[in-house]
Design a protein around this motif. Sequence first.
Motif, PDB file in Angstrom:
ATOM      1  N   THR A  34       0.839  -1.194   0.000  1.00 42.41           N
ATOM      2  CA  THR A  34       0.000   0.000   0.000  1.00 42.41           C
ATOM      3  C   THR A  34       0.880   1.253   0.000  1.00 42.41           C
ATOM      4  OG1 THR A  34      -0.093   0.049   2.417  1.00 42.41           O
ATOM      5  CG2 THR A  34      -1.796  -1.211   1.283  1.00 42.41           C
ATOM      6  N   PRO A  35       0.329   2.391  -0.440  1.00 46.86           N
ATOM      7  CA  PRO A  35       1.121   3.631  -0.457  1.00 46.86           C
ATOM      8  C   PRO A  35       1.659   4.029   0.914  1.00 46.86           C
ATOM      9  CG  PRO A  35      -0.856   3.892  -1.787  1.00 46.86           C
ATOM     10  CD  PRO A  35      -0.989   2.587  -1.054  1.00 46.86           C
ATOM     11  N   ASP A  36       1.001   3.537   1.987  1.00 44.32           N
ATOM     12  CA  ASP A  36       1.502   3.863   3.323  1.00 44.32           C
ATOM     13  C   ASP A  36       2.533   2.859   3.821  1.00 44.32           C
ATOM     14  OD1 ASP A  36      -0.061   1.667   4.044  1.00 44.32           O
ATOM     15  OD2 ASP A  36      -1.738   2.918   4.668  1.00 44.32           O
ATOM     16  N   GLY A  37       3.006   1.978   2.937  1.00 42.92           N
ATOM     17  CA  GLY A  37       4.145   1.138   3.269  1.00 42.92           C
ATOM     18  C   GLY A  37       3.837  -0.232   3.814  1.00 42.92           C
ATOM     19  N   ARG A  38       2.589  -0.604   3.928  1.00 46.67           N
ATOM     20  CA  ARG A  38       2.255  -1.908   4.489  1.00 46.67           C
ATOM     21  C   ARG A  38       2.228  -2.968   3.396  1.00 46.67           C
ATOM     22  NH1 ARG A  38      -3.093  -0.416   7.779  1.00 46.67           N
ATOM     23  NH2 ARG A  38      -3.342   0.891   5.921  1.00 46.67           N
ATOM     24  N   VAL A  39       2.953  -4.066   3.632  1.00 44.51           N
ATOM     25  CA  VAL A  39       3.058  -5.151   2.657  1.00 44.51           C
ATOM     26  C   VAL A  39       1.955  -6.173   2.925  1.00 44.51           C
ATOM     27  CG1 VAL A  39       4.541  -6.982   1.764  1.00 44.51           C
ATOM     28  CG2 VAL A  39       5.524  -4.776   2.422  1.00 44.51           C
ATOM     29  N   GLN A 106       6.943   5.757   5.464  1.00 42.79           N
ATOM     30  CA  GLN A 106       5.483   5.791   5.560  1.00 42.79           C
ATOM     31  C   GLN A 106       4.964   4.731   6.526  1.00 42.79           C
ATOM     32  OE1 GLN A 106       3.340   8.018   4.213  1.00 42.79           O
ATOM     33  NE2 GLN A 106       5.151   9.119   3.474  1.00 42.79           N
ATOM     34  N   ALA A 107       5.600   3.572   6.519  1.00 39.01           N
ATOM     35  CA  ALA A 107       5.128   2.470   7.368  1.00 39.01           C
ATOM     36  C   ALA A 107       5.264   2.784   8.849  1.00 39.01           C
ATOM     37  CB  ALA A 107       5.895   1.195   7.031  1.00 39.01           C
ATOM     38  N   THR A 108       6.212   3.646   9.209  1.00 35.65           N
ATOM     39  CA  THR A 108       6.386   3.968  10.629  1.00 35.65           C
ATOM     40  C   THR A 108       5.159   4.653  11.217  1.00 35.65           C
ATOM     41  OG1 THR A 108       7.439   6.100  10.119  1.00 35.65           O
ATOM     42  CG2 THR A 108       8.882   4.184  10.383  1.00 35.65           C
ATOM     43  N   GLY A 109       4.299   5.200  10.354  1.00 37.83           N
ATOM     44  CA  GLY A 109       3.072   5.804  10.866  1.00 37.83           C
ATOM     45  C   GLY A 109       2.134   4.796  11.497  1.00 37.83           C
ATOM     46  N   PHE A 110       2.316   3.529  11.197  1.00 33.03           N
ATOM     47  CA  PHE A 110       1.472   2.470  11.757  1.00 33.03           C
ATOM     48  C   PHE A 110       2.233   1.612  12.768  1.00 33.03           C
ATOM     49  CE2 PHE A 110      -0.157   3.604   7.630  1.00 33.03           C
ATOM     50  CZ  PHE A 110      -1.527   3.718   7.859  1.00 33.03           C
ATOM     51  N   GLY A 111       3.477   1.969  13.040  1.00 33.49           N
ATOM     52  CA  GLY A 111       4.296   1.208  13.983  1.00 33.49           C
ATOM     53  C   GLY A 111       5.723   1.184  13.493  1.00 33.49           C
ATOM     54  N   GLN A 112       6.634   1.549  14.387  1.00 35.56           N
ATOM     55  CA  GLN A 112       8.035   1.629  13.973  1.00 35.56           C
ATOM     56  C   GLN A 112       8.562   0.280  13.480  1.00 35.56           C
ATOM     57  OE1 GLN A 112       8.921   4.675  13.969  1.00 35.56           O
ATOM     58  NE2 GLN A 112       7.153   5.352  15.138  1.00 35.56           N
ATOM     59  N   LEU A 114       7.220  -1.774  11.584  1.00 41.00           N
ATOM     60  CA  LEU A 114       6.836  -2.090  10.207  1.00 41.00           C
ATOM     61  C   LEU A 114       7.880  -1.615   9.201  1.00 41.00           C
ATOM     62  CD1 LEU A 114       3.010  -1.288  10.293  1.00 41.00           C
ATOM     63  CD2 LEU A 114       4.147  -3.491  10.522  1.00 41.00           C
ATOM     64  N   ALA A 115       8.711  -0.655   9.599  1.00 39.60           N
ATOM     65  CA  ALA A 115       9.746  -0.152   8.686  1.00 39.60           C
ATOM     66  C   ALA A 115      10.943  -1.088   8.623  1.00 39.60           C
ATOM     67  CB  ALA A 115      10.192   1.240   9.128  1.00 39.60           C
ATOM     68  N   GLU A 116      11.192  -1.817   9.667  1.00 38.87           N
ATOM     69  CA  GLU A 116      12.418  -2.608   9.759  1.00 38.87           C
ATOM     70  C   GLU A 116      12.511  -3.714   8.708  1.00 38.87           C
ATOM     71  OE1 GLU A 116      12.496  -3.786  13.822  1.00 38.87           O
ATOM     72  OE2 GLU A 116      12.883  -1.748  14.555  1.00 38.87           O
ATOM     73  N   PRO A 117      11.424  -4.466   8.387  1.00 36.16           N
ATOM     74  CA  PRO A 117      11.548  -5.501   7.346  1.00 36.16           C
ATOM     75  C   PRO A 117      11.918  -4.910   5.981  1.00 36.16           C
ATOM     76  CG  PRO A 117       9.590  -5.867   8.674  1.00 36.16           C
ATOM     77  CD  PRO A 117      10.110  -4.519   9.058  1.00 36.16           C
ATOM     78  N   GLN A 118      11.321  -3.768   5.647  1.00 31.53           N
ATOM     79  CA  GLN A 118      11.633  -3.146   4.356  1.00 31.53           C
ATOM     80  C   GLN A 118      13.107  -2.747   4.276  1.00 31.53           C
ATOM     81  OE1 GLN A 118      11.038  -2.703   0.938  1.00 31.53           O
ATOM     82  NE2 GLN A 118       8.969  -2.031   1.545  1.00 31.53           N
ATOM     83  N   MET A 119      13.615  -2.160   5.355  1.00 32.74           N
ATOM     84  CA  MET A 119      15.021  -1.745   5.363  1.00 32.74           C
ATOM     85  C   MET A 119      15.951  -2.954   5.407  1.00 32.74           C
ATOM     86  SD  MET A 119      14.847   1.439   4.973  1.00 32.74           S
ATOM     87  CE  MET A 119      16.627   1.672   5.036  1.00 32.74           C
ATOM     88  N   LYS A 120      15.529  -4.008   6.078  1.00 33.89           N
ATOM     89  CA  LYS A 120      16.359  -5.218   6.129  1.00 33.89           C
ATOM     90  C   LYS A 120      16.495  -5.840   4.747  1.00 33.89           C
ATOM     91  CE  LYS A 120      16.722  -9.730   8.399  1.00 33.89           C
ATOM     92  NZ  LYS A 120      16.096 -10.666   9.374  1.00 33.89           N
ATOM     93  N   ALA A 176       9.498  10.445  16.665  1.00 35.26           N
ATOM     94  CA  ALA A 176      10.413  10.848  15.591  1.00 35.26           C
ATOM     95  C   ALA A 176      11.753  10.138  15.714  1.00 35.26           C
ATOM     96  CB  ALA A 176      10.610  12.369  15.628  1.00 35.26           C
ATOM     97  N   LEU A 177      12.265  10.020  16.928  1.00 36.92           N
ATOM     98  CA  LEU A 177      13.524   9.295  17.126  1.00 36.92           C
ATOM     99  C   LEU A 177      13.368   7.827  16.755  1.00 36.92           C
ATOM    100  CD1 LEU A 177      14.690  10.845  20.518  1.00 36.92           C
ATOM    101  CD2 LEU A 177      15.765  11.172  18.288  1.00 36.92           C
ATOM    102  N   ALA A 178      12.224   7.254  17.079  1.00 35.56           N
ATOM    103  CA  ALA A 178      11.977   5.857  16.729  1.00 35.56           C
ATOM    104  C   ALA A 178      11.925   5.671  15.214  1.00 35.56           C
ATOM    105  CB  ALA A 178      10.682   5.378  17.377  1.00 35.56           C
ATOM    106  N   THR A 179      11.340   6.633  14.501  1.00 40.69           N
ATOM    107  CA  THR A 179      11.300   6.573  13.037  1.00 40.69           C
ATOM    108  C   THR A 179      12.709   6.603  12.465  1.00 40.69           C
ATOM    109  OG1 THR A 179       9.112   7.595  12.860  1.00 40.69           O
ATOM    110  CG2 THR A 179      10.563   7.797  10.962  1.00 40.69           C
TER     111      THR A 179
END
Length: 330
Positions: A34-39, A106-112, A114-120, A176-179
Amino acid sequence: MARLVHELFWIRPDQPSWHEHAVFAHCRALEATTPDGRVAHDDAWGDWRAGLRLLAQAFAAEETWEWVRRRAAEIDDPRLSVAVLRALRDRVPEHVIGVSVGLAVQATGFGQELAEPQMKVLRGAGFEPSLVRDVARAAVEPVTARIRSACESAWEAAPSAGLSAASALLDETTPALATCAAVLGNDDEVVGACRDEVARSVNNCVLGFVNFYVETAPAALSTETVLDLLRDARALASSQSVTTLLDNNIADIEGYQARRAVVSGPDLGCAPLLFFFLIGGVASWLLVHNVFGLGPVWSVVLSIFGGFMAVGLVAQVVEFFQGVFGSRTR
Protein backbone atom coordinates in the motif's frame (compact mmCIF):
# COMPACT_ATOMS: atom_id res chain seq x y z
CA MET A 1 16.62 10.34 -21.60
CA ALA A 2 13.11 8.98 -20.91
CA ARG A 3 13.44 6.64 -23.90
CA LEU A 4 16.82 5.37 -22.70
CA VAL A 5 15.56 4.78 -19.16
CA HIS A 6 12.55 2.94 -20.54
CA GLU A 7 14.79 0.71 -22.63
CA LEU A 8 17.13 0.16 -19.68
CA PHE A 9 14.29 -1.37 -17.69
CA TRP A 10 12.42 -3.20 -20.38
CA ILE A 11 14.27 -3.84 -23.67
CA ARG A 12 17.34 -5.99 -23.03
CA PRO A 13 17.62 -8.55 -25.85
CA ASP A 14 21.07 -9.62 -24.67
CA GLN A 15 19.78 -10.34 -21.14
CA PRO A 16 16.30 -11.83 -21.50
CA SER A 17 16.02 -12.64 -17.81
CA TRP A 18 16.34 -8.98 -16.82
CA HIS A 19 12.72 -7.95 -17.36
CA GLU A 20 11.30 -11.34 -16.56
CA HIS A 21 12.68 -11.53 -13.07
CA ALA A 22 13.94 -8.18 -11.78
CA VAL A 23 11.39 -5.71 -13.11
CA PHE A 24 8.39 -8.02 -12.87
CA ALA A 25 9.26 -9.05 -9.32
CA HIS A 26 9.72 -5.44 -8.30
CA CYS A 27 6.42 -4.42 -9.90
CA ARG A 28 4.55 -7.26 -8.21
CA ALA A 29 6.07 -6.22 -4.87
CA LEU A 30 4.95 -2.62 -5.39
CA GLU A 31 1.44 -3.69 -6.35
CA ALA A 32 1.18 -5.76 -3.15
CA THR A 33 2.32 -2.82 -1.00
CA THR A 34 0.00 0.00 0.00
CA PRO A 35 1.12 3.63 -0.46
CA ASP A 36 1.50 3.86 3.32
CA GLY A 37 4.15 1.14 3.27
CA ARG A 38 2.26 -1.91 4.49
CA VAL A 39 3.06 -5.15 2.66
CA ALA A 40 0.04 -7.36 2.05
CA HIS A 41 1.46 -10.89 2.36
CA ASP A 42 4.59 -13.03 2.60
CA ASP A 43 4.72 -13.67 -1.16
CA ALA A 44 5.16 -9.95 -1.67
CA TRP A 45 8.22 -10.02 0.58
CA GLY A 46 9.65 -12.72 -1.68
CA ASP A 47 9.15 -10.41 -4.65
CA TRP A 48 10.77 -7.54 -2.76
CA ARG A 49 13.83 -9.66 -2.00
CA ALA A 50 14.14 -11.03 -5.54
CA GLY A 51 13.43 -7.78 -7.33
CA LEU A 52 15.83 -5.66 -5.30
CA ARG A 53 18.58 -8.28 -5.38
CA LEU A 54 18.41 -8.63 -9.17
CA LEU A 55 18.24 -4.88 -9.68
CA ALA A 56 21.27 -4.38 -7.46
CA GLN A 57 23.20 -7.01 -9.41
CA ALA A 58 22.25 -5.41 -12.74
CA PHE A 59 23.20 -1.90 -11.60
CA ALA A 60 26.56 -3.18 -10.31
CA ALA A 61 27.37 -5.00 -13.58
CA GLU A 62 29.56 -3.05 -15.99
CA GLU A 63 27.81 -4.78 -18.88
CA THR A 64 24.60 -2.91 -18.03
CA TRP A 65 26.20 0.49 -18.40
CA GLU A 66 28.18 -0.54 -21.45
CA TRP A 67 24.83 -1.37 -23.01
CA VAL A 68 23.51 2.07 -21.95
CA ARG A 69 26.48 3.82 -23.61
CA ARG A 70 26.01 1.75 -26.77
CA ARG A 71 22.31 2.52 -26.96
CA ALA A 72 22.98 6.23 -26.39
CA ALA A 73 25.35 6.20 -29.35
CA GLU A 74 22.73 4.41 -31.48
CA ILE A 75 20.03 6.89 -30.49
CA ASP A 76 22.48 9.70 -31.37
CA ASP A 77 20.74 12.40 -29.30
CA PRO A 78 23.09 15.28 -28.34
CA ARG A 79 21.35 15.54 -25.01
CA LEU A 80 22.69 12.10 -24.02
CA SER A 81 26.15 13.37 -23.15
CA VAL A 82 28.76 11.51 -21.11
CA ALA A 83 27.84 13.61 -18.06
CA VAL A 84 24.16 12.75 -18.47
CA LEU A 85 24.94 9.03 -18.73
CA ARG A 86 27.14 9.25 -15.64
CA ALA A 87 24.30 10.96 -13.79
CA LEU A 88 21.91 8.26 -14.99
CA ARG A 89 24.19 5.60 -13.51
CA ASP A 90 24.01 7.38 -10.14
CA ARG A 91 20.36 8.36 -10.18
CA VAL A 92 18.67 5.13 -11.25
CA PRO A 93 19.92 3.07 -8.27
CA GLU A 94 19.14 6.01 -5.97
CA HIS A 95 15.60 6.08 -7.33
CA VAL A 96 15.05 2.35 -6.77
CA ILE A 97 16.49 2.58 -3.24
CA GLY A 98 14.42 5.70 -2.57
CA VAL A 99 11.19 3.84 -3.32
CA SER A 100 11.88 1.28 -0.58
CA VAL A 101 13.10 3.89 1.90
CA GLY A 102 10.05 6.07 1.26
CA LEU A 103 7.73 3.14 1.93
CA ALA A 104 9.65 2.35 5.14
CA VAL A 105 9.19 5.93 6.35
CA GLN A 106 5.48 5.79 5.56
CA ALA A 107 5.13 2.47 7.37
CA THR A 108 6.39 3.97 10.63
CA GLY A 109 3.07 5.80 10.87
CA PHE A 110 1.47 2.47 11.76
CA GLY A 111 4.30 1.21 13.98
CA GLN A 112 8.03 1.63 13.97
CA GLU A 113 8.51 -2.12 13.64
CA LEU A 114 6.84 -2.09 10.21
CA ALA A 115 9.75 -0.15 8.69
CA GLU A 116 12.42 -2.61 9.76
CA PRO A 117 11.55 -5.50 7.35
CA GLN A 118 11.63 -3.15 4.36
CA MET A 119 15.02 -1.74 5.36
CA LYS A 120 16.36 -5.22 6.13
CA VAL A 121 15.43 -6.45 2.65
CA LEU A 122 16.92 -3.33 1.09
CA ARG A 123 20.22 -3.61 2.98
CA GLY A 124 20.49 -7.27 2.09
CA ALA A 125 19.88 -6.72 -1.63
CA GLY A 126 23.48 -5.86 -2.46
CA PHE A 127 23.32 -2.13 -3.14
CA GLU A 128 26.28 -0.03 -2.08
CA PRO A 129 25.82 0.46 1.71
CA SER A 130 26.91 4.10 1.62
CA LEU A 131 24.33 4.80 -1.10
CA VAL A 132 21.55 3.18 0.94
CA ARG A 133 22.67 5.21 3.96
CA ASP A 134 22.70 8.51 2.07
CA VAL A 135 19.28 7.95 0.50
CA ALA A 136 17.83 6.93 3.88
CA ARG A 137 19.29 10.00 5.58
CA ALA A 138 17.78 12.25 2.93
CA ALA A 139 14.39 10.54 3.40
CA VAL A 140 14.31 11.19 7.16
CA GLU A 141 15.55 14.79 6.89
CA PRO A 142 12.00 16.17 7.48
CA VAL A 143 11.85 14.04 10.65
CA THR A 144 15.24 15.21 11.93
CA ALA A 145 14.23 18.79 11.13
CA ARG A 146 11.17 18.39 13.38
CA ILE A 147 13.41 17.09 16.16
CA ARG A 148 15.72 20.11 15.85
CA SER A 149 12.76 22.48 15.82
CA ALA A 150 11.29 20.86 18.95
CA CYS A 151 14.64 21.20 20.75
CA GLU A 152 14.90 24.87 19.80
CA SER A 153 11.39 25.52 21.11
CA ALA A 154 12.24 23.81 24.40
CA TRP A 155 15.33 25.99 24.81
CA GLU A 156 13.14 29.08 24.48
CA ALA A 157 10.93 28.09 27.44
CA ALA A 158 11.13 30.16 30.63
CA PRO A 159 13.23 28.56 33.41
CA SER A 160 10.16 28.29 35.63
CA ALA A 161 8.53 26.11 32.94
CA GLY A 162 11.61 23.95 32.43
CA LEU A 163 10.10 20.70 33.66
CA SER A 164 7.00 20.95 31.50
CA ALA A 165 9.13 21.94 28.49
CA ALA A 166 11.44 18.97 29.02
CA SER A 167 8.53 16.56 29.42
CA ALA A 168 6.80 17.91 26.31
CA LEU A 169 10.03 17.61 24.33
CA LEU A 170 10.43 13.95 25.27
CA ASP A 171 6.81 13.21 24.35
CA GLU A 172 7.11 15.02 21.02
CA THR A 173 10.42 13.56 19.88
CA THR A 174 10.03 9.95 21.00
CA PRO A 175 8.09 8.85 17.86
CA ALA A 176 10.41 10.85 15.59
CA LEU A 177 13.52 9.30 17.13
CA ALA A 178 11.98 5.86 16.73
CA THR A 179 11.30 6.57 13.04
CA CYS A 180 14.91 7.62 12.48
CA ALA A 181 16.20 4.52 14.26
CA ALA A 182 13.88 2.21 12.32
CA VAL A 183 14.95 3.63 8.94
CA LEU A 184 18.62 4.39 9.58
CA GLY A 185 19.47 1.90 12.32
CA ASN A 186 20.41 2.64 15.91
CA ASP A 187 24.12 2.86 15.08
CA ASP A 188 23.75 5.59 12.47
CA GLU A 189 25.51 8.87 13.33
CA VAL A 190 22.43 10.92 12.49
CA VAL A 191 20.36 8.93 14.97
CA GLY A 192 23.04 9.38 17.64
CA ALA A 193 23.24 13.12 16.99
CA CYS A 194 19.46 13.49 17.28
CA ARG A 195 19.35 11.51 20.50
CA ASP A 196 22.16 13.64 21.95
CA GLU A 197 20.42 16.85 20.93
CA VAL A 198 17.19 15.83 22.66
CA ALA A 199 19.04 14.61 25.77
CA ARG A 200 21.08 17.81 25.99
CA SER A 201 17.99 19.98 25.54
CA VAL A 202 16.13 18.10 28.30
CA ASN A 203 19.15 18.52 30.56
CA ASN A 204 19.31 22.27 29.95
CA CYS A 205 15.58 22.77 30.52
CA VAL A 206 15.68 20.80 33.77
CA LEU A 207 18.78 22.56 35.11
CA GLY A 208 17.28 25.93 34.23
CA PHE A 209 14.27 24.99 36.34
CA VAL A 210 16.49 23.78 39.20
CA ASN A 211 18.60 26.94 39.25
CA PHE A 212 15.49 29.13 39.15
CA TYR A 213 13.85 27.46 42.14
CA VAL A 214 17.04 27.08 44.17
CA GLU A 215 17.38 30.86 43.99
CA THR A 216 13.71 31.81 44.40
CA ALA A 217 11.80 29.06 46.20
CA PRO A 218 13.87 26.00 47.22
CA ALA A 219 10.93 24.41 49.04
CA ALA A 220 8.98 24.27 45.76
CA LEU A 221 11.69 22.30 43.96
CA SER A 222 10.49 18.80 43.06
CA THR A 223 13.70 16.80 42.90
CA GLU A 224 11.91 13.52 42.16
CA THR A 225 10.48 14.87 38.89
CA VAL A 226 13.82 16.47 38.07
CA LEU A 227 15.63 13.16 38.50
CA ASP A 228 13.02 11.25 36.47
CA LEU A 229 13.50 13.59 33.51
CA LEU A 230 17.28 13.55 33.75
CA ARG A 231 17.28 9.75 33.85
CA ASP A 232 15.02 9.64 30.78
CA ALA A 233 17.48 11.93 29.01
CA ARG A 234 20.37 9.73 30.17
CA ALA A 235 18.69 6.73 28.55
CA LEU A 236 18.56 8.63 25.25
CA ALA A 237 22.12 9.96 25.25
CA SER A 238 24.41 8.46 22.64
CA SER A 239 27.83 10.11 22.95
CA GLN A 240 30.15 9.75 25.92
CA SER A 241 30.23 13.50 26.51
CA VAL A 242 26.46 13.85 26.86
CA THR A 243 26.25 10.67 28.93
CA THR A 244 28.90 11.99 31.32
CA LEU A 245 27.17 15.37 31.53
CA LEU A 246 23.91 13.76 32.58
CA ASP A 247 25.58 11.34 34.99
CA ASN A 248 27.25 14.27 36.77
CA ASN A 249 24.04 16.30 36.95
CA ILE A 250 22.05 13.33 38.24
CA ALA A 251 24.66 12.78 40.95
CA ASP A 252 24.54 16.48 41.90
CA ILE A 253 20.74 16.48 42.19
CA GLU A 254 20.78 13.27 44.22
CA GLY A 255 23.34 14.84 46.56
CA TYR A 256 21.25 17.98 46.88
CA GLN A 257 18.18 15.85 47.60
CA ALA A 258 20.02 13.97 50.37
CA ARG A 259 21.37 17.15 51.98
CA ARG A 260 17.99 18.81 51.92
CA ALA A 261 16.37 15.76 53.54
CA VAL A 262 18.91 15.84 56.39
CA VAL A 263 18.83 19.59 56.93
CA SER A 264 15.05 19.89 56.83
CA GLY A 265 14.60 16.87 59.11
CA PRO A 266 11.30 15.11 59.66
CA ASP A 267 8.14 17.18 60.03
CA LEU A 268 7.06 16.33 63.60
CA GLY A 269 4.30 18.89 63.89
CA CYS A 270 3.13 20.48 67.18
CA ALA A 271 2.59 17.33 69.26
CA PRO A 272 6.26 16.73 70.16
CA LEU A 273 6.76 20.41 71.04
CA LEU A 274 3.73 20.33 73.30
CA PHE A 275 5.03 17.13 74.90
CA PHE A 276 8.42 18.68 75.75
CA PHE A 277 6.72 21.87 76.91
CA LEU A 278 4.57 19.91 79.35
CA ILE A 279 7.57 17.90 80.58
CA GLY A 280 9.50 21.09 81.19
CA GLY A 281 6.54 22.75 82.88
CA VAL A 282 5.84 19.83 85.24
CA ALA A 283 9.52 19.52 86.12
CA SER A 284 9.70 23.26 86.87
CA TRP A 285 6.54 23.11 89.03
CA LEU A 286 7.91 20.28 91.10
CA LEU A 287 11.18 22.10 91.54
CA VAL A 288 9.92 25.57 92.49
CA HIS A 289 6.78 24.57 94.39
CA ASN A 290 7.83 21.43 96.23
CA VAL A 291 11.55 21.99 96.65
CA PHE A 292 11.79 25.77 97.00
CA GLY A 293 8.27 26.20 98.44
CA LEU A 294 7.25 29.14 96.25
CA GLY A 295 3.61 30.13 96.02
CA PRO A 296 1.16 29.11 93.27
CA VAL A 297 1.57 32.28 91.22
CA TRP A 298 5.36 32.07 91.03
CA SER A 299 5.18 28.33 90.51
CA VAL A 300 2.87 28.76 87.48
CA VAL A 301 4.99 31.53 85.98
CA LEU A 302 8.22 29.59 86.42
CA SER A 303 6.58 26.38 85.16
CA ILE A 304 5.63 28.15 81.90
CA PHE A 305 9.15 29.50 81.61
CA GLY A 306 10.53 26.01 82.22
CA GLY A 307 8.34 24.59 79.48
CA PHE A 308 9.73 27.06 76.96
CA MET A 309 13.25 26.34 78.12
CA ALA A 310 12.71 22.61 77.52
CA VAL A 311 11.44 23.24 73.99
CA GLY A 312 14.40 25.50 73.24
CA LEU A 313 16.88 22.94 74.55
CA VAL A 314 15.40 20.18 72.40
CA ALA A 315 15.54 22.45 69.33
CA GLN A 316 19.23 23.16 69.93
CA VAL A 317 20.00 19.45 70.24
CA VAL A 318 18.17 18.69 67.00
CA GLU A 319 19.94 21.51 65.15
CA PHE A 320 23.31 20.26 66.43
CA PHE A 321 22.81 16.74 65.07
CA GLN A 322 21.38 18.08 61.78
CA GLY A 323 24.51 20.15 61.36
CA VAL A 324 26.75 17.17 62.06
CA PHE A 325 25.02 14.79 59.65
CA GLY A 326 24.42 17.51 57.07
CA SER A 327 28.14 18.29 56.87
CA ARG A 328 28.92 14.61 56.28
CA THR A 329 26.78 14.51 53.13
CA ARG A 330 28.54 17.44 51.46
